[in-house]
Scaffold this motif. Sequence first.
Motif, PDB file in Angstrom:
ATOM      1  N   GLN A   8       0.782  -1.094   0.041  1.00  0.00           N
ATOM      2  CA  GLN A   8       0.128   0.198  -0.092  1.00  0.00           C
ATOM      3  C   GLN A   8       1.009   1.220   0.153  1.00  0.00           C
ATOM      4  O   GLN A   8       1.924   1.186   0.499  1.00  0.00           O
ATOM      5  CB  GLN A   8      -0.894   0.072   1.521  1.00  0.00           C
ATOM      6  CG  GLN A   8      -2.178  -1.151   1.080  1.00  0.00           C
ATOM      7  CD  GLN A   8      -3.007  -0.889   2.253  1.00  0.00           C
ATOM      8  OE1 GLN A   8      -2.906  -0.164   3.191  1.00  0.00           O
ATOM      9  NE2 GLN A   8      -4.147  -1.448   2.067  1.00  0.00           N
ATOM     10  N   SER A  10       0.789   5.863  -0.514  1.00  0.00           N
ATOM     11  CA  SER A  10      -0.143   7.092  -0.819  1.00  0.00           C
ATOM     12  C   SER A  10       0.534   8.019  -1.868  1.00  0.00           C
ATOM     13  O   SER A  10      -0.325   9.164  -2.016  1.00  0.00           O
ATOM     14  CB  SER A  10      -0.357   7.892   0.657  1.00  0.00           C
ATOM     15  OG  SER A  10       0.930   8.096   1.303  1.00  0.00           O
ATOM     16  N   ASN A  42      -9.453   8.887  -2.761  1.00  0.00           N
ATOM     17  CA  ASN A  42     -10.124   7.596  -3.467  1.00  0.00           C
ATOM     18  C   ASN A  42      -9.127   6.492  -3.633  1.00  0.00           C
ATOM     19  O   ASN A  42      -7.746   6.664  -3.524  1.00  0.00           O
ATOM     20  CB  ASN A  42     -10.634   8.046  -4.774  1.00  0.00           C
ATOM     21  CG  ASN A  42     -11.862   8.721  -4.811  1.00  0.00           C
ATOM     22  OD1 ASN A  42     -12.834   8.222  -4.207  1.00  0.00           O
ATOM     23  ND2 ASN A  42     -11.860  10.229  -5.283  1.00  0.00           N
ATOM     24  N   THR A  43      -9.423   5.032  -3.825  1.00  0.00           N
ATOM     25  CA  THR A  43      -8.636   4.160  -3.957  1.00  0.00           C
ATOM     26  C   THR A  43      -8.068   3.843  -5.169  1.00  0.00           C
ATOM     27  O   THR A  43      -8.723   4.091  -6.180  1.00  0.00           O
ATOM     28  CB  THR A  43      -9.437   2.739  -3.596  1.00  0.00           C
ATOM     29  OG1 THR A  43      -9.877   2.980  -2.260  1.00  0.00           O
ATOM     30  CG2 THR A  43      -8.425   1.556  -3.633  1.00  0.00           C
ATOM     31  N   ASP A 487     -12.935   1.113  -1.524  1.00  0.00           N
ATOM     32  CA  ASP A 487     -11.627   0.429  -0.978  1.00  0.00           C
ATOM     33  C   ASP A 487     -11.934  -1.164  -1.396  1.00  0.00           C
ATOM     34  O   ASP A 487     -12.308  -1.831  -0.553  1.00  0.00           O
ATOM     35  CB  ASP A 487     -11.373   0.608   0.408  1.00  0.00           C
ATOM     36  CG  ASP A 487     -10.042   0.139   0.687  1.00  0.00           C
ATOM     37  OD1 ASP A 487      -9.408  -1.040   0.005  1.00  0.00           O
ATOM     38  OD2 ASP A 487      -9.116   0.517   1.538  1.00  0.00           O
ATOM     39  N   TYR A 488     -11.177  -1.585  -2.445  1.00  0.00           N
ATOM     40  CA  TYR A 488     -11.471  -2.913  -2.914  1.00  0.00           C
ATOM     41  C   TYR A 488     -11.175  -4.023  -1.797  1.00  0.00           C
ATOM     42  O   TYR A 488     -11.783  -4.848  -1.446  1.00  0.00           O
ATOM     43  CB  TYR A 488     -10.579  -3.113  -4.029  1.00  0.00           C
ATOM     44  CG  TYR A 488     -10.473  -4.725  -4.316  1.00  0.00           C
ATOM     45  CD1 TYR A 488     -11.309  -5.318  -5.313  1.00  0.00           C
ATOM     46  CD2 TYR A 488      -9.311  -5.440  -4.292  1.00  0.00           C
ATOM     47  CE1 TYR A 488     -11.199  -6.563  -5.597  1.00  0.00           C
ATOM     48  CE2 TYR A 488      -9.187  -6.735  -4.513  1.00  0.00           C
ATOM     49  CZ  TYR A 488      -9.969  -7.474  -5.196  1.00  0.00           C
ATOM     50  OH  TYR A 488      -9.976  -8.588  -5.531  1.00  0.00           O
ATOM     51  N   THR A 499     -18.596  -1.598  -7.594  1.00  0.00           N
ATOM     52  CA  THR A 499     -17.565  -0.710  -7.753  1.00  0.00           C
ATOM     53  C   THR A 499     -17.523   0.350  -9.065  1.00  0.00           C
ATOM     54  O   THR A 499     -17.858  -0.475 -10.122  1.00  0.00           O
ATOM     55  CB  THR A 499     -16.127  -1.430  -7.636  1.00  0.00           C
ATOM     56  OG1 THR A 499     -16.000  -1.890  -6.378  1.00  0.00           O
ATOM     57  CG2 THR A 499     -15.078  -0.264  -7.864  1.00  0.00           C
TER      58      THR A 499
END
Length: 523
Positions: A8, A10, A42-43, A487-488, A499
Amino acid sequence: MQKGEIQQFSTLVIKDGKVVKIGDDKLKNSFPNAELIDAKGNTLLPGLVDAHGHVIGLGNNLSQLDLRGAKSVNEITDKLKKFAANKQGWIIGRGWNQELWHNTGFPTATDLDNVVNNQPVVLSRVDGHAIWVNSKVLELAGITAQTVAPNGGEIIKDEFGNPTGIFIDKAESLITQHMPAPSKQNISDSLDAAGEHLLSLGITSTHDAGIDKATWEVYKNRSELGNLPLRIVAMLSGASPDLKVMLKAGRYKDANDFMSIRSVKVYADGALGSRGAALIEEYADRAGHHGLMLETQEKLEELFTLSFKRGFSANTHAIGDKANQIVLDAYQNVFKKTGGILLRNRIEHAQIVTPDDIPRFKALKIIPSMQPVHATSDMHMAEQRLTDKQLSGAYAWQTFLQQGSVVAAGSDYPVELANPFDGLYSAITRMDHSQLPDSGWRASEILSREDALRAFTLGGAYAAHQEFKIGSLEQSKWADFILIDKDYFKVPVSEIYKTNVLQTWIAGTLRYKKDTTEQTIDK
């Protein structure tokens, strides 16, 4: 392909269309002169790869009669009547599925004649493995009770021996040879329509499972002009009369990885819905019937040898357990004689495979190219068509992964809807959108969210020899990514198929933006 952990981040740094670095918010300090783009929380996911679709077929569908989901012959003829009111010449449609009707038998030409009898009507079944035509078409094609189906095909006839209007697999050619061929402009327009649709779903790269010579020429021309809508990995159609000409021209790839042509699509059997998938034991719901092999093992070996000698891999459609077994045998024989085992050959669909044949995929380095949504679309029909024994190695994604096979996931659009979030949901749940059956159908084959996403990204990239170019957001790879409204990894599983894609970027360039004033990225 290494199975790394999902990271992950950002902050994503892009330069010249490629990923420079990923990290936390502090990373911005290292690039004080960079243009900042705020994703508004947003993801972000890597661009999704559909490893098996039909691009021009999808583009065509968007302008043809769409029969997907129709619940009866009457519903179809009502739609046909409205569509025909403003249409001259041949009427083309796709999407009917008799398994959705109260009477699940095949329809007839007479059903269509009642609505349109002075124009030719050709309606493809949802899987493309059967067509339904009216009497005008039978007349134009000269089809009579004496017409014999070619090997690998079937003409459905009534009790008197007369053709009913249904043609399965290779018998379709008796009709399609009389249909007007699309122009190159038609093909190019269909490419643009399909591209726009796929980008809106978060697909940045798609594999096109079987192209003819005209499409091959359009693709190369559009690639050279640099105006392809998304990345395409095209397979030459093994059924094309021009296959040798296309193979002789050699493999093709452009500098920016928008077009890659290095494989041949081979067709071994039909589809389960039209009972054309080739089975070792008979169909549970049609005594004495084992489906259709479209090619002999000898012909398959000839096509593989032809492909391998030109450096092309062979991606073979095989749905039934007999077809999968024969295709594996054919690969094995050709590898011994000619080589080619390292070309990343594939079996497309690999739906019904005997448990004894599954390990052979790994031994022969065959990639199972599978479409998760087929399992949830087929589950009720498959239970009727097949015995529990025949289903023991069906849609076996987890079993393939556990043995170390790379699963390349796709949708088989326009047979199924192209939305990859439908496929991700199917892979993770093996349920329909009503969350049935409880716990999922044959739930031991369910994938984790991580494995499902990997199959729809790196799996497809690996199958195309592109795992160092796309499929994940790592240094020096193309910056292909999407922004989504959920968020998957954290959203309830029942929400995954809902989604929405907000933006789609290819090589650091915005290619699609959802028409909304609520969530945007300011440049």
